[in-house]
Scaffold this motif. Structure first.
Motif, PDB file in Angstrom:
ATOM      1  N   TYR A 100       0.849  -1.191   0.000  1.00 32.79           N
ATOM      2  CA  TYR A 100       0.000   0.000   0.000  1.00 32.79           C
ATOM      3  C   TYR A 100       0.889   1.247   0.000  1.00 32.79           C
ATOM      4  O   TYR A 100       1.817   1.351   0.787  1.00 32.79           O
ATOM      5  CB  TYR A 100      -0.935  -0.016   1.200  1.00 32.79           C
ATOM      6  N   GLU A 101       0.563   2.194  -0.877  1.00 34.70           N
ATOM      7  CA  GLU A 101       1.509   3.277  -1.134  1.00 34.70           C
ATOM      8  C   GLU A 101       1.049   4.674  -0.744  1.00 34.70           C
ATOM      9  O   GLU A 101       1.859   5.505  -0.355  1.00 34.70           O
ATOM     10  CB  GLU A 101       1.898   3.274  -2.623  1.00 34.70           C
ATOM     11  N   ASP A 102      -0.245   4.999  -0.889  1.00 33.74           N
ATOM     12  CA  ASP A 102      -0.659   6.365  -0.595  1.00 33.74           C
ATOM     13  C   ASP A 102      -2.092   6.384  -0.070  1.00 33.74           C
ATOM     14  O   ASP A 102      -2.853   5.415  -0.241  1.00 33.74           O
ATOM     15  CB  ASP A 102      -0.544   7.253  -1.840  1.00 33.74           C
ATOM     16  N   ILE A 103      -2.439   7.505   0.567  1.00 29.00           N
ATOM     17  CA  ILE A 103      -3.745   7.646   1.208  1.00 29.00           C
ATOM     18  C   ILE A 103      -4.299   9.046   0.932  1.00 29.00           C
ATOM     19  O   ILE A 103      -3.541  10.016   0.827  1.00 29.00           O
ATOM     20  CB  ILE A 103      -3.632   7.402   2.736  1.00 29.00           C
ATOM     21  N   LEU A 144      -1.186   9.359  -4.981  1.00 31.79           N
ATOM     22  CA  LEU A 144      -2.634   9.545  -4.991  1.00 31.79           C
ATOM     23  C   LEU A 144      -2.978  10.908  -4.415  1.00 31.79           C
ATOM     24  O   LEU A 144      -2.411  11.324  -3.398  1.00 31.79           O
ATOM     25  CB  LEU A 144      -3.290   8.444  -4.146  1.00 31.79           C
ATOM     26  N   TYR A 145      -3.918  11.600  -5.058  1.00 31.42           N
ATOM     27  CA  TYR A 145      -4.432  12.853  -4.499  1.00 31.42           C
ATOM     28  C   TYR A 145      -5.922  12.951  -4.808  1.00 31.42           C
ATOM     29  O   TYR A 145      -6.355  12.691  -5.938  1.00 31.42           O
ATOM     30  CB  TYR A 145      -3.709  14.072  -5.072  1.00 31.42           C
ATOM     31  N   LYS A 172     -12.385  15.170  -7.925  1.00 32.53           N
ATOM     32  CA  LYS A 172     -11.557  14.360  -8.812  1.00 32.53           C
ATOM     33  C   LYS A 172     -10.425  13.700  -8.030  1.00 32.53           C
ATOM     34  O   LYS A 172      -9.891  14.280  -7.085  1.00 32.53           O
ATOM     35  CB  LYS A 172     -10.985  15.216  -9.947  1.00 32.53           C
ATOM     36  N   VAL A 173     -10.093  12.489  -8.442  1.00 34.82           N
ATOM     37  CA  VAL A 173      -9.009  11.717  -7.824  1.00 34.82           C
ATOM     38  C   VAL A 173      -7.904  11.538  -8.864  1.00 34.82           C
ATOM     39  O   VAL A 173      -8.178  11.174 -10.014  1.00 34.82           O
ATOM     40  CB  VAL A 173      -9.529  10.351  -7.331  1.00 34.82           C
ATOM     41  N   TYR A 174      -6.669  11.813  -8.454  1.00 30.68           N
ATOM     42  CA  TYR A 174      -5.520  11.745  -9.354  1.00 30.68           C
ATOM     43  C   TYR A 174      -4.608  10.597  -8.934  1.00 30.68           C
ATOM     44  O   TYR A 174      -4.247  10.476  -7.759  1.00 30.68           O
ATOM     45  CB  TYR A 174      -4.738  13.053  -9.319  1.00 30.68           C
ATOM     46  N   LEU A 210       2.196  12.554  -4.116  1.00 33.66           N
ATOM     47  CA  LEU A 210       1.629  13.688  -4.843  1.00 33.66           C
ATOM     48  C   LEU A 210       0.663  14.445  -3.941  1.00 33.66           C
ATOM     49  O   LEU A 210      -0.111  13.841  -3.196  1.00 33.66           O
ATOM     50  CB  LEU A 210       0.871  13.166  -6.072  1.00 33.66           C
ATOM     51  N   THR A 211       0.712  15.784  -4.003  1.00 33.93           N
ATOM     52  CA  THR A 211      -0.296  16.598  -3.321  1.00 33.93           C
ATOM     53  C   THR A 211      -0.428  17.920  -4.052  1.00 33.93           C
ATOM     54  O   THR A 211       0.345  18.222  -4.970  1.00 33.93           O
ATOM     55  CB  THR A 211       0.052  16.816  -1.835  1.00 33.93           C
ATOM     56  N   LYS A 212      -1.414  18.721  -3.646  1.00 33.88           N
ATOM     57  CA  LYS A 212      -1.621  20.023  -4.268  1.00 33.88           C
ATOM     58  C   LYS A 212      -1.527  21.107  -3.199  1.00 33.88           C
ATOM     59  O   LYS A 212      -2.119  20.982  -2.125  1.00 33.88           O
ATOM     60  CB  LYS A 212      -2.996  20.084  -4.948  1.00 33.88           C
ATOM     61  N   ASN A 213      -0.775  22.160  -3.511  1.00 33.82           N
ATOM     62  CA  ASN A 213      -0.670  23.302  -2.614  1.00 33.82           C
ATOM     63  C   ASN A 213      -2.029  24.008  -2.588  1.00 33.82           C
ATOM     64  O   ASN A 213      -2.504  24.474  -3.627  1.00 33.82           O
ATOM     65  CB  ASN A 213       0.425  24.252  -3.108  1.00 33.82           C
ATOM     66  N   PRO A 214      -2.702  24.068  -1.432  1.00 27.82           N
ATOM     67  CA  PRO A 214      -4.061  24.628  -1.384  1.00 27.82           C
ATOM     68  C   PRO A 214      -4.145  26.114  -1.690  1.00 27.82           C
ATOM     69  O   PRO A 214      -5.206  26.615  -2.049  1.00 27.82           O
ATOM     70  CB  PRO A 214      -4.516  24.346   0.052  1.00 27.82           C
ATOM     71  N   LYS A 215      -3.000  26.809  -1.579  1.00 24.40           N
ATOM     72  CA  LYS A 215      -2.998  28.244  -1.843  1.00 24.40           C
ATOM     73  C   LYS A 215      -2.669  28.559  -3.300  1.00 24.40           C
ATOM     74  O   LYS A 215      -3.383  29.309  -3.968  1.00 24.40           O
ATOM     75  CB  LYS A 215      -1.993  28.950  -0.923  1.00 24.40           C
TER      76      LYS A 215
END
Length: 293
Positions: free
Chosen positions: A97-100, A147-148, A155-157, A215-220
């Motif tokens: 298991y790799e990401d959450i 995963l993001y 949407k799921v990436y 992977l993640t996204k900067n919320p700002k």
């Protein structure tokens, strides 16, 4: 006396030159994105159960509890910052298991083969999740670690670490899934790719390779933050996946970076898998408007 004075005339400029370079700060080969100092984190060492910590996530960005997985147990762990005691809920058997990701009151976990598991967030307080869904064949065969889930777009990436589609190209391909809340269904929508030649264009010393581990996204800024454990890189791309920045990570700090997340206060977190000599850990980088590149 004259001979000594003549010698001093030769020696003094050399001494002055050495002193000048000794006092001059050495330019670091490591860099940081605006707002963060990747060289000076707060470190939270993990218990033995999370030696192989992988992905990390927050519920609605709230930093009071960190949710994580490790890459051998089908469990989601939860704990307070700097409190080693953890509790966990089992959702599946042993596996890689790799990401959450957590959104829309659901927990999603990515397996390395691209399978996605989900269960209600309310079940994280149980010993075993009861309403687990395993979703297969949503993405092509390959190896996946990133995963993001975007609560703003539903949407799921899912980003490839190593996929056949990228074998002969300098790209990293990812897939976008649309989440239908009413049906609790994920529907494949589109794909995207990161041009890895852009990494080399920004830093000629680096190879045009990535092997993303999180992977993640900067919320700002809405920029994508992409970790590469094997290459010790943090890559930042714009909303259209164009690479804007590449930051090398210090291997003495980042043993094996496998997870990345932001909290609602814009603080950045990176998790590191441990080994025989090093504990697994989570690093926290406080967001500051005074920190420049």
């Amino acid at each position: 006396m004259k001979k000594i004075s003549t010698k001093l005339l030769y020696i003094m400029p050399v001494v002055a030159l050495i002193a000048f370079y000794a006092c001059k700060p050495i330019a670091s080969k490591f860099s940081s994105p605006v707002g963060y100092d990747l060289e000076h984190p707060e470190k939270f060492n993990m218990p033995e159960s999370l030696l192989e910590i992988s992905g990390i996530a927050f519920y609605k960005g709230m930093p009071d509890t960190i949710y994580s997985i490790q890459d051998e147990e089908g469990s989601v762990f939860r704990q307070k910052w700097d409190v080693k005691t953890q509790k966990n809920v089992r959702f599946a058997g042993k596996g890689d298991y790799e990401d959450i990701a957590i959104f829309n009151e659901k927990v999603f976990v990515l397996k390395s083969n691209g399978h996605l598991y989900s269960f209600p967030f309310s079940e994280t307080v149980k010993e075993k999740a009861e309403n687990v869904k395993e979703r297969k064949k949503l993405v092509p065969k390959g190896e996946y670690e990133s995963l993001y889930a975007d609560p703003e777009t539903n949407k799921v990436y899912v980003l490839c670490k190593s996929c056949p589609v990228d074998k002969k190209k300098k790209t990293s391909t990812g897939y976008v899934l649309n989440y239908d809340l009413k049906l609790d269904s994920l529907i494949p929508e589109s794909s995207f790719s990161i041009d890895l030649e852009q990494i080399k264009a920004l830093n000629p010393k680096l190879k045009a390779s990535l092997s993303p581990s999180a992977l993640t996204k900067n919320p700002k800024t809405k920029e994508w933050y992409i970790l590469a454990s094997a290459n010790k890189l943090l890559v930042i791309a714009d909303e259209n996946w164009k690479v804007k920045e590449v930051h090398r990570l210090n291997s003495s700090i980042y043993n094996q970076p496998e997870g990345i997340a932001f909290d609602k206060d814009m603080n950045l977190y990176i998790s590191n898998e441990g080994d025989e000599l090093t504990n697994g850990n989570i690093l926290r980088f406080k967001y500051s408007t005074s920190v420049k590149k």
